[in-house]
Design a protein around this motif. Structure first.
Motif, PDB file in Angstrom:
ATOM      1  N   VAL A 178      31.806   0.271  14.185  1.00 60.36           N
ATOM      2  CA  VAL A 178      31.556   1.250  13.085  1.00 60.36           C
ATOM      3  C   VAL A 178      31.162   2.661  13.305  1.00 60.36           C
ATOM      4  CG1 VAL A 178      29.583   0.200  12.546  1.00 60.36           C
ATOM      5  CG2 VAL A 178      31.130   0.959  10.592  1.00 60.36           C
ATOM      6  N   ALA A 179      30.161   2.873  14.179  1.00 65.98           N
ATOM      7  CA  ALA A 179      29.732   4.077  14.482  1.00 65.98           C
ATOM      8  C   ALA A 179      30.572   4.936  14.859  1.00 65.98           C
ATOM      9  CB  ALA A 179      28.511   3.892  15.513  1.00 65.98           C
ATOM     10  N   TYR A 180      31.453   4.616  15.792  1.00 69.09           N
ATOM     11  CA  TYR A 180      32.682   5.443  16.144  1.00 69.09           C
ATOM     12  C   TYR A 180      33.829   5.984  15.317  1.00 69.09           C
ATOM     13  CZ  TYR A 180      36.697   7.302  19.003  1.00 69.09           C
ATOM     14  OH  TYR A 180      37.608   7.746  19.531  1.00 69.09           O
ATOM     15  N   THR A 181      34.249   4.631  14.260  1.00 73.30           N
ATOM     16  CA  THR A 181      34.837   5.213  12.979  1.00 73.30           C
ATOM     17  C   THR A 181      34.281   5.990  12.168  1.00 73.30           C
ATOM     18  OG1 THR A 181      34.327   3.186  12.105  1.00 73.30           O
ATOM     19  CG2 THR A 181      36.280   2.902  13.472  1.00 73.30           C
ATOM     20  N   THR A 182      33.065   5.905  11.876  1.00 75.42           N
ATOM     21  CA  THR A 182      32.179   6.717  11.085  1.00 75.42           C
ATOM     22  C   THR A 182      32.419   8.313  11.637  1.00 75.42           C
ATOM     23  OG1 THR A 182      30.648   5.022  10.426  1.00 75.42           O
ATOM     24  CG2 THR A 182      30.174   7.408  10.034  1.00 75.42           C
ATOM     25  N   SER A 183      32.489   8.455  13.056  1.00 74.99           N
ATOM     26  CA  SER A 183      32.455   9.813  13.372  1.00 74.99           C
ATOM     27  C   SER A 183      33.863  10.287  13.278  1.00 74.99           C
ATOM     28  CB  SER A 183      32.140   9.823  15.039  1.00 74.99           C
ATOM     29  OG  SER A 183      30.835   9.586  15.247  1.00 74.99           O
ATOM     30  N   TYR A 205      29.733  16.677  15.442  1.00 78.73           N
ATOM     31  CA  TYR A 205      30.597  15.379  15.081  1.00 78.73           C
ATOM     32  C   TYR A 205      31.295  14.843  16.216  1.00 78.73           C
ATOM     33  CZ  TYR A 205      29.421  15.578   9.827  1.00 78.73           C
ATOM     34  OH  TYR A 205      29.037  15.643   8.636  1.00 78.73           O
ATOM     35  N   THR A 206      31.815  16.079  17.092  1.00 74.41           N
ATOM     36  CA  THR A 206      32.388  15.561  18.091  1.00 74.41           C
ATOM     37  C   THR A 206      31.713  15.096  19.240  1.00 74.41           C
ATOM     38  OG1 THR A 206      34.160  17.524  17.488  1.00 74.41           O
ATOM     39  CG2 THR A 206      34.145  16.547  19.905  1.00 74.41           C
ATOM     40  N   LYS A 207      30.359  15.433  19.359  1.00 77.73           N
ATOM     41  CA  LYS A 207      29.517  15.172  20.210  1.00 77.73           C
ATOM     42  C   LYS A 207      29.033  13.883  20.066  1.00 77.73           C
ATOM     43  CE  LYS A 207      25.045  16.612  22.588  1.00 77.73           C
ATOM     44  NZ  LYS A 207      23.812  17.429  22.619  1.00 77.73           N
ATOM     45  N   SER A 208      28.863  13.441  18.773  1.00 76.78           N
ATOM     46  CA  SER A 208      28.286  12.151  18.343  1.00 76.78           C
ATOM     47  C   SER A 208      29.552  11.304  18.483  1.00 76.78           C
ATOM     48  CB  SER A 208      28.013  12.115  16.893  1.00 76.78           C
ATOM     49  OG  SER A 208      28.871  12.400  15.958  1.00 76.78           O
ATOM     50  N   LYS A 209      30.722  11.644  18.435  1.00 77.45           N
ATOM     51  CA  LYS A 209      31.912  10.549  18.685  1.00 77.45           C
ATOM     52  C   LYS A 209      31.949  10.180  19.982  1.00 77.45           C
ATOM     53  CE  LYS A 209      36.807  11.125  18.751  1.00 77.45           C
ATOM     54  NZ  LYS A 209      38.044  12.133  18.674  1.00 77.45           N
ATOM     55  N   LYS A 210      31.834  11.187  20.954  1.00 78.39           N
ATOM     56  CA  LYS A 210      31.737  10.860  22.339  1.00 78.39           C
ATOM     57  C   LYS A 210      30.725  10.141  22.855  1.00 78.39           C
ATOM     58  CE  LYS A 210      34.019  15.213  23.794  1.00 78.39           C
ATOM     59  NZ  LYS A 210      34.214  16.449  24.570  1.00 78.39           N
TER      60      LYS A 210
END
Length: 204
Positions: free
Chosen positions: A24-29, A8-13
């Motif tokens: 929305v992709a960032y807030t979903t993370s 999750y942290t990797k996808s957030k970055k």
């Protein structure tokens, strides 16, 4: 959980680098990390992510959008788990006001928020208000799902707990018995909710 948090942290970055924060992709993370933090009991970390998500969502959506209501609800839940009933109650009410504007007045989500407000009221010591909230939520759940549903059992258990705290053991026992029967019927005898409710009942 550690592996999930890592991804999750990797996808957030990655989303941050690709789209920036206001996407929305960032807030979903952020939401995924916050939910995971709640499941592991790290409510401060959950609050950090939920609050960042709220700030972004307020820039993306109208203030009465259901997404904002969900953000308030999530933040309220974290504060409740941290024992801050006053702040949790305020945020649950903010979520409730938005949901009432955007959802059917008898929607189960509204019932759940009212139930959560009841938990805060009970925690603060407003027992009679808590009973009123629980009974409102119970009526709404039954209207949506019928009498034999885990959400109905949960709110009946809450009613039993508040009556027990008021010293009314007969009424408390009545509600907890109803709760246990519904949990067993819908979830089975070996489900943790059934076991926990029966354990409370044995102590009465």
């Amino acid at each position: 959980y550690k592996l999930a948090l890592k991804y999750y942290t990797k996808s957030k970055k990655m989303y941050l680098n690709l789209y920036g924060k206001n996407h929305v992709a960032y807030t979903t993370s952020l939401n995924n990390i916050a939910h995971l933090a709640c499941r592991t009991g790290d409510f401060q970390n959950a609050l950090t992510n939920y609050n960042e998500m709220l700030k972004i969502d307020l820039s993306l959506y109208p203030k009465d959008n259901l997404m904002i209501g969900q953000d308030y609800n999530n933040i309220a839940g974290a504060y409740y788990e941290l024992g801050d009933m006053q702040r949790a109650s305020k945020l649950f009410h903010m979520a409730l006001n938005i949901c009432k504007k955007t959802l059917n007045p008898n929607h189960p989500k509204i019932a759940t928020i009212i139930n959560n407000i009841g938990l805060c009221q009970s925690g603060i010591g407003n027992k009679e208000q808590a009973i009123e909230s629980y009974k409102t939520a119970e009526k709404m759940y039954i209207g949506n799902f019928g009498e034999n549903h885990p959400d109905v059992a949960n709110v009946l258990g809450n009613l039993g707990s508040v009556y027990l705290s008021l010293g009314d053991k007969p009424k408390a026992k009545m509600y907890i018995i109803k709760s246990a029967k519904i949990f067993e019927l819908t979830l089975g005898a070996n489900h943790q909710d059934t076991i926990d409710t029966l354990s409370i009942l044995k102590k009465l």
